[in-house]
Design a protein around this motif. Structure first.
Motif, PDB file in Angstrom:
ATOM      1  N   LYS A 127     -21.308 -20.867  57.150  1.00  0.00           N
ATOM      2  CA  LYS A 127     -19.939 -21.098  56.656  1.00  0.00           C
ATOM      3  C   LYS A 127     -19.276 -19.770  56.290  1.00  0.00           C
ATOM      4  O   LYS A 127     -18.096 -19.536  56.591  1.00  0.00           O
ATOM      5  CB  LYS A 127     -19.960 -22.023  55.429  1.00  0.00           C
ATOM      6  CG  LYS A 127     -20.141 -23.484  55.753  1.00  0.00           C
ATOM      7  CD  LYS A 127     -20.275 -24.326  54.502  1.00  0.00           C
ATOM      8  CE  LYS A 127     -19.039 -24.299  53.636  1.00  0.00           C
ATOM      9  NZ  LYS A 127     -19.131 -25.210  52.491  1.00  0.00           N
ATOM     10  N   GLN A 128     -20.029 -18.906  55.640  1.00  0.00           N
ATOM     11  CA  GLN A 128     -19.479 -17.619  55.243  1.00  0.00           C
ATOM     12  C   GLN A 128     -19.289 -16.699  56.445  1.00  0.00           C
ATOM     13  O   GLN A 128     -18.279 -16.004  56.560  1.00  0.00           O
ATOM     14  CB  GLN A 128     -20.406 -16.960  54.219  1.00  0.00           C
ATOM     15  CG  GLN A 128     -20.515 -17.724  52.908  1.00  0.00           C
ATOM     16  CD  GLN A 128     -21.477 -17.058  51.939  1.00  0.00           C
ATOM     17  OE1 GLN A 128     -22.132 -16.074  52.282  1.00  0.00           O
ATOM     18  NE2 GLN A 128     -21.571 -17.593  50.732  1.00  0.00           N
ATOM     19  N   GLN A 129     -20.250 -16.715  57.376  1.00  0.00           N
ATOM     20  CA  GLN A 129     -20.203 -15.797  58.509  1.00  0.00           C
ATOM     21  C   GLN A 129     -19.039 -16.079  59.447  1.00  0.00           C
ATOM     22  O   GLN A 129     -18.400 -15.159  59.955  1.00  0.00           O
ATOM     23  CB  GLN A 129     -21.520 -15.865  59.288  1.00  0.00           C
ATOM     24  CG  GLN A 129     -22.690 -15.220  58.568  1.00  0.00           C
ATOM     25  CD  GLN A 129     -23.970 -15.312  59.375  1.00  0.00           C
ATOM     26  OE1 GLN A 129     -23.950 -15.649  60.560  1.00  0.00           O
ATOM     27  NE2 GLN A 129     -25.096 -15.025  58.736  1.00  0.00           N
ATOM     28  N   ILE A 130     -18.762 -17.370  59.701  1.00  0.00           N
ATOM     29  CA  ILE A 130     -17.710 -17.684  60.676  1.00  0.00           C
ATOM     30  C   ILE A 130     -16.445 -18.217  60.009  1.00  0.00           C
ATOM     31  O   ILE A 130     -15.512 -18.628  60.695  1.00  0.00           O
ATOM     32  CB  ILE A 130     -18.214 -18.680  61.747  1.00  0.00           C
ATOM     33  CG1 ILE A 130     -18.562 -20.037  61.122  1.00  0.00           C
ATOM     34  CG2 ILE A 130     -19.410 -18.117  62.480  1.00  0.00           C
ATOM     35  CD1 ILE A 130     -19.029 -21.047  62.157  1.00  0.00           C
ATOM     36  N   GLY A 131     -16.414 -18.189  58.677  1.00  0.00           N
ATOM     37  CA  GLY A 131     -15.196 -18.564  57.965  1.00  0.00           C
ATOM     38  C   GLY A 131     -14.802 -20.011  58.121  1.00  0.00           C
ATOM     39  O   GLY A 131     -13.610 -20.346  58.130  1.00  0.00           O
ATOM     40  N   LEU A 132     -15.792 -20.880  58.231  1.00  0.00           N
ATOM     41  CA  LEU A 132     -15.514 -22.306  58.398  1.00  0.00           C
ATOM     42  C   LEU A 132     -15.601 -22.982  57.031  1.00  0.00           C
ATOM     43  O   LEU A 132     -16.683 -23.234  56.525  1.00  0.00           O
ATOM     44  CB  LEU A 132     -16.529 -22.916  59.362  1.00  0.00           C
ATOM     45  CG  LEU A 132     -16.202 -24.279  59.969  1.00  0.00           C
ATOM     46  CD1 LEU A 132     -14.918 -24.215  60.779  1.00  0.00           C
ATOM     47  CD2 LEU A 132     -17.345 -24.746  60.850  1.00  0.00           C
ATOM     48  N   GLN A 133     -14.460 -23.249  56.427  1.00  0.00           N
ATOM     49  CA  GLN A 133     -14.426 -23.776  55.064  1.00  0.00           C
ATOM     50  C   GLN A 133     -14.402 -25.302  55.103  1.00  0.00           C
ATOM     51  O   GLN A 133     -13.354 -25.934  54.992  1.00  0.00           O
ATOM     52  CB  GLN A 133     -13.210 -23.228  54.322  1.00  0.00           C
ATOM     53  CG  GLN A 133     -13.227 -21.703  54.193  1.00  0.00           C
ATOM     54  CD  GLN A 133     -12.004 -21.176  53.481  1.00  0.00           C
ATOM     55  OE1 GLN A 133     -11.508 -21.793  52.546  1.00  0.00           O
ATOM     56  NE2 GLN A 133     -11.505 -20.032  53.925  1.00  0.00           N
TER      57      GLN A 133
END
Length: 389
Positions: A127-133
């Motif tokens: 989630k943090q690496q690809i910015g998928l919130q």
């Protein structure tokens, strides 16, 4: 990247693993409960099988062998790793499996949420690496808490008991992020009725108690022939054996005990999909203490005898239910036979067991998970506050 899913059904991923049937059964139960609420874009993914098919098959075989031939080793590893932190070297390694495949899957499918029914937790780091919130949930499918399930970045935990909720709080998980849902099970367990026609359909004589003997999905319960030899000495009850997918076991028992089958004292079955029907007809169940099977038995109000639980989560499951008065544990065929006779012929013991079972019973766990999770996606209007009960 934040998704907008107004005016459309959201898409959910449910990540499971095929070590036994329990994690998949829980995933399917949640999927069906979501579909009942109009959320019909749900993908079930066996992450390890998708990402590393060879490793998946190899580890499954090792798991089954260690479980049946070296249970002490499996229990030792389980106990040694039980207190591990999410950022420990070993936990980080475990949670890294399937990470690349999951990244591709997330980027291709763009799901609105992810739910886990197995503790491979690659999702928080991704989630943090690809910015998928997007929201993430974890559905714990045992009555024993291994810290492999625990990660501070999981948004919502679904647990079987108040005791586990307290354990998570002690580990630093805020109470507001924990829902006491129960373990999700098939919808057939929501309402169970004992229909005389149902008893007739399974060929079970009227007026005789039914002892349900579960060999497990893969038919791995130990001492099966010895157990049956001991149980069939008693003529006061009927024994139903469910052999799961172990066709060799089914054939062996059918040949060895053909006389008892002809006399309708024994029924040998393979894999049974509508297990709620058999549990509704049974007086007690003998089983490996996997979390989902135990949850099904509790939903059925069925007294439980766990036979030779192996060290690890299954023994801890059994010990937890025994401590609550909802199950007994037997380690030998003689012990098991004695406990069944005691149970069937002692109305006070049955009443006490059923009272304890009712306190742990959560038939609608899949519905609770679906309602609660949907409410957090803001796609359900007027969701009842009882979702957290």
């Amino acid at each position: 990247m934040i998704h907008s899913y107004k005016n459309r059904s959201p898409k959910l991923l449910i990540l499971y693993a095929s070590y036994g049937d329990g994690h998949l059964q829980a995933a399917r139960a949640i999927r069906d409960a979501l579909a009942d609420r109009g959320v019909d874009r749900t993908l079930l993914i066996d992450l390890l099988a998708e990402a590393h098919p060879f490793i998946n098959e190899m580890t499954k075989r090792v798991y089954m062998k260690s479980y049946s031939l070296l249970p002490g080793l499996y229990g030792w590893v389980y106990d040694r790793t039980k207190p591990m932190k999410h950022d420990s070297l070993f936990a980080s390694w475990l949670h890294s499996f399937g990470k690349d495949s999951l990244r591709r899957l997330l980027q291709a499918e763009l799901p609105d949420a992810v739910i886990h029914t197995f503790p491979i937790l690659a999702m928080p780091a991704l989630k943090q690496q690809i910015g998928l919130q997007i929201p993430t949930g974890t559905v714990i499918t045992d009555f024993d808490l291994h810290q492999r399930w625990v990660h501070p970045e999981i948004d919502r935990y679904y647990v079987p008991t108040e005791d586990m909720q307290r354990e998570l709080i002690l580990l630093g998980i805020p109470e507001r992020r924990i829902c006491i849902s129960g373990i999700p099970i098939k919808r057939g367990f929501r309402s169970l009725t004992i229909d005389p026609a149902l008893r007739s359909r399974y060929g079970l004589p009227a007026g005789r108690p039914v002892v349900l003997l579960m060999a497990g999905a893969q038919g791995t319960l130990p001492d099966m022939t010895e157990l049956l030899s001991k149980l069939l000495q008693q003529q006061s009850f009927t024994v139903v054996v469910v052999c799961g997918r172990n066709e060799a076991l089914s054939c062996l028992l059918t040949q060895m005990f053909s006389g008892f089958i002809a006399a309708r004292q024994l029924h040998v079955l393979g894999y049974v999909e509508p297990m709620h029907e058999l549990m509704a007809l049974a007086s007690c169940i003998i089983t490996k203490p996997g979390g989902v099977t135990l949850a099904e038995a509790l939903a059925s109000g069925l007294p439980i005898i766990a036979y030779r639980p192996v060290p690890g989560q299954e023994r801890n499951n059994a010990l937890y239910l025994e401590n609550k008065g909802a199950a007994a544990i037997a380690y030998t065929p003689e012990q098991l036979s004695h406990k069944i006779i005691e149970l069937i012929h002692d109305s006070n013991r049955i009443r006490s067991s059923k009272t304890a079972i009712m306190k742990l019973q959560r038939k609608n766990a899949a519905d609770v998970v679906a309602l609660d999770f949907c409410s957090r996606l803001h796609i359900m209007e007027g969701v009842s506050a009882t979702a957290n009960r």
